[in-house]
Design a protein around this motif. Sequence first.
Motif, PDB file in Angstrom:
ATOM      1  N   MET A 183       0.813  -1.200   0.000  1.00 40.58           N
ATOM      2  CA  MET A 183       0.000   0.000   0.000  1.00 40.58           C
ATOM      3  C   MET A 183       0.866   1.278   0.000  1.00 40.58           C
ATOM      4  SD  MET A 183      -2.973   1.125  -0.154  1.00 40.58           S
ATOM      5  CE  MET A 183      -4.407   1.801   0.549  1.00 40.58           C
ATOM      6  N   VAL A 184       1.916   1.271   0.792  1.00 38.58           N
ATOM      7  CA  VAL A 184       2.807   2.441   0.842  1.00 38.58           C
ATOM      8  C   VAL A 184       3.434   2.682  -0.526  1.00 38.58           C
ATOM      9  CG1 VAL A 184       4.931   3.354   1.850  1.00 38.58           C
ATOM     10  CG2 VAL A 184       3.251   2.224   3.314  1.00 38.58           C
ATOM     11  N   GLN A 185       3.855   1.616  -1.163  1.00 39.65           N
ATOM     12  CA  GLN A 185       4.457   1.741  -2.495  1.00 39.65           C
ATOM     13  C   GLN A 185       3.457   2.308  -3.495  1.00 39.65           C
ATOM     14  OE1 GLN A 185       7.563   1.553  -3.253  1.00 39.65           O
ATOM     15  NE2 GLN A 185       7.239   1.921  -5.425  1.00 39.65           N
ATOM     16  N   ARG A 186       2.214   1.898  -3.407  1.00 38.22           N
ATOM     17  CA  ARG A 186       1.176   2.396  -4.325  1.00 38.22           C
ATOM     18  C   ARG A 186       0.957   3.893  -4.125  1.00 38.22           C
ATOM     19  NH1 ARG A 186      -3.664   0.919  -7.129  1.00 38.22           N
ATOM     20  NH2 ARG A 186      -4.145   2.850  -8.219  1.00 38.22           N
ATOM     21  N   VAL A 187       0.913   4.332  -2.882  1.00 33.81           N
ATOM     22  CA  VAL A 187       0.746   5.769  -2.602  1.00 33.81           C
ATOM     23  C   VAL A 187       1.925   6.538  -3.182  1.00 33.81           C
ATOM     24  CG1 VAL A 187       0.657   7.498  -0.775  1.00 33.81           C
ATOM     25  CG2 VAL A 187      -0.706   5.410  -0.565  1.00 33.81           C
ATOM     26  N   ARG A 188       3.114   6.043  -2.965  1.00 33.83           N
ATOM     27  CA  ARG A 188       4.311   6.704  -3.496  1.00 33.83           C
ATOM     28  C   ARG A 188       4.243   6.800  -5.026  1.00 33.83           C
ATOM     29  NH1 ARG A 188       9.247   8.062  -1.581  1.00 33.83           N
ATOM     30  NH2 ARG A 188       8.850   7.144   0.437  1.00 33.83           N
ATOM     31  N   GLN A 189       3.814   5.730  -5.689  1.00 30.44           N
ATOM     32  CA  GLN A 189       3.687   5.735  -7.142  1.00 30.44           C
ATOM     33  C   GLN A 189       2.660   6.764  -7.610  1.00 30.44           C
ATOM     34  OE1 GLN A 189       2.684   1.641  -7.840  1.00 30.44           O
ATOM     35  NE2 GLN A 189       4.817   1.027  -8.152  1.00 30.44           N
ATOM     36  N   GLU A 190       1.552   6.852  -6.903  1.00 29.43           N
ATOM     37  CA  GLU A 190       0.508   7.802  -7.288  1.00 29.43           C
ATOM     38  C   GLU A 190       0.953   9.245  -7.073  1.00 29.43           C
ATOM     39  OE1 GLU A 190      -2.341   7.181  -8.980  1.00 29.43           O
ATOM     40  OE2 GLU A 190      -1.610   5.120  -9.068  1.00 29.43           O
ATOM     41  N   VAL A 191       1.678   9.514  -6.012  1.00 34.06           N
ATOM     42  CA  VAL A 191       2.214  10.863  -5.772  1.00 34.06           C
ATOM     43  C   VAL A 191       3.180  11.222  -6.897  1.00 34.06           C
ATOM     44  CG1 VAL A 191       3.691  12.250  -4.260  1.00 34.06           C
ATOM     45  CG2 VAL A 191       1.856  10.867  -3.279  1.00 34.06           C
ATOM     46  N   GLU A 192       4.004  10.293  -7.251  1.00 34.65           N
ATOM     47  CA  GLU A 192       4.953  10.514  -8.353  1.00 34.65           C
ATOM     48  C   GLU A 192       4.208  10.807  -9.656  1.00 34.65           C
ATOM     49  OE1 GLU A 192       8.678  10.691 -10.237  1.00 34.65           O
ATOM     50  OE2 GLU A 192       8.351  10.389  -8.104  1.00 34.65           O
ATOM     51  N   ARG A 193       3.215   9.986  -9.965  1.00 30.93           N
ATOM     52  CA  ARG A 193       2.475  10.105 -11.225  1.00 30.93           C
ATOM     53  C   ARG A 193       1.574  11.335 -11.274  1.00 30.93           C
ATOM     54  NH1 ARG A 193      -2.449   8.356 -13.531  1.00 30.93           N
ATOM     55  NH2 ARG A 193      -3.257   7.558 -11.578  1.00 30.93           N
ATOM     56  N   ARG A 194       0.909  11.639 -10.173  1.00 34.40           N
ATOM     57  CA  ARG A 194      -0.102  12.699 -10.173  1.00 34.40           C
ATOM     58  C   ARG A 194       0.417  14.070  -9.751  1.00 34.40           C
ATOM     59  NH1 ARG A 194      -5.776  10.443  -9.096  1.00 34.40           N
ATOM     60  NH2 ARG A 194      -5.548   8.227  -9.526  1.00 34.40           N
ATOM     61  N   ILE A 195       1.520  14.109  -9.008  1.00 34.68           N
ATOM     62  CA  ILE A 195       2.003  15.390  -8.484  1.00 34.68           C
ATOM     63  C   ILE A 195       3.418  15.706  -8.960  1.00 34.68           C
ATOM     64  CG2 ILE A 195       2.501  16.735  -6.403  1.00 34.68           C
ATOM     65  CD1 ILE A 195       0.337  14.988  -4.999  1.00 34.68           C
ATOM     66  N   PHE A 196       4.366  14.835  -8.641  1.00 33.37           N
ATOM     67  CA  PHE A 196       5.765  15.163  -8.897  1.00 33.37           C
ATOM     68  C   PHE A 196       6.086  15.333 -10.377  1.00 33.37           C
ATOM     69  CE2 PHE A 196       7.578  13.203  -4.728  1.00 33.37           C
ATOM     70  CZ  PHE A 196       6.875  14.126  -3.993  1.00 33.37           C
ATOM     71  N   LYS A 197       5.762  14.351 -11.186  1.00 28.96           N
ATOM     72  CA  LYS A 197       6.086  14.441 -12.617  1.00 28.96           C
ATOM     73  C   LYS A 197       5.359  15.596 -13.302  1.00 28.96           C
ATOM     74  CE  LYS A 197       7.715   9.762 -13.327  1.00 28.96           C
ATOM     75  NZ  LYS A 197       7.548   8.494 -14.021  1.00 28.96           N
ATOM     76  N   PRO A 198       4.043  15.774 -13.065  1.00 34.61           N
ATOM     77  CA  PRO A 198       3.368  16.918 -13.699  1.00 34.61           C
ATOM     78  C   PRO A 198       3.917  18.274 -13.234  1.00 34.61           C
ATOM     79  CG  PRO A 198       1.752  15.309 -12.990  1.00 34.61           C
ATOM     80  CD  PRO A 198       3.081  14.873 -12.424  1.00 34.61           C
ATOM     81  N   TYR A 199       4.240  18.379 -11.954  1.00 28.30           N
ATOM     82  CA  TYR A 199       4.764  19.653 -11.459  1.00 28.30           C
ATOM     83  C   TYR A 199       6.091  19.992 -12.123  1.00 28.30           C
ATOM     84  CZ  TYR A 199       6.328  23.322  -8.296  1.00 28.30           C
ATOM     85  OH  TYR A 199       6.777  24.515  -7.776  1.00 28.30           O
ATOM     86  N   LEU A 200       6.983  19.028 -12.198  1.00 28.95           N
ATOM     87  CA  LEU A 200       8.276  19.299 -12.823  1.00 28.95           C
ATOM     88  C   LEU A 200       8.140  19.577 -14.314  1.00 28.95           C
ATOM     89  CD1 LEU A 200      10.502  16.710 -10.958  1.00 28.95           C
ATOM     90  CD2 LEU A 200      10.472  19.191 -10.662  1.00 28.95           C
ATOM     91  N   ALA A 201       7.198  18.934 -14.965  1.00 24.75           N
ATOM     92  CA  ALA A 201       7.026  19.111 -16.410  1.00 24.75           C
ATOM     93  C   ALA A 201       6.221  20.350 -16.770  1.00 24.75           C
ATOM     94  CB  ALA A 201       6.354  17.874 -17.003  1.00 24.75           C
TER      95      ALA A 201
END
Length: 90
Positions: free
Chosen positions: A1-19
């Motif tokens: 579950m922790v890994q899934r949350v981390r993946q979703e944060v990466e996909r939905r927040i981190f990558k879009p923000y940087l791009a």
Amino acid sequence: MVQRVRQEVERRIFKPYLAYGRKHWWYKGPLNWNGVCNGSIGMAFMRLERDPRTLNEAIAQVLEGFEAYLATGFEADGGSIEALVIGVTD
């Protein structure tokens, strides 16, 4: 579950923000959306990002947005158009 949350944060927040973060209307806006959005994303990066280069890039971007907010988001008296207003009637 922790890994899934981390993946979703990466996909939905981190990558879009940087791009695309600099293209958002609030990114360098003179209102508290700038501080709230940039600040929240910056805190998430500081807590979760393990890669020093990515973290450095993200924090630099956050600070760029904050600089614009500090330069334009406050009146000479230190107030803001989004201040707390109590008991004001028309």
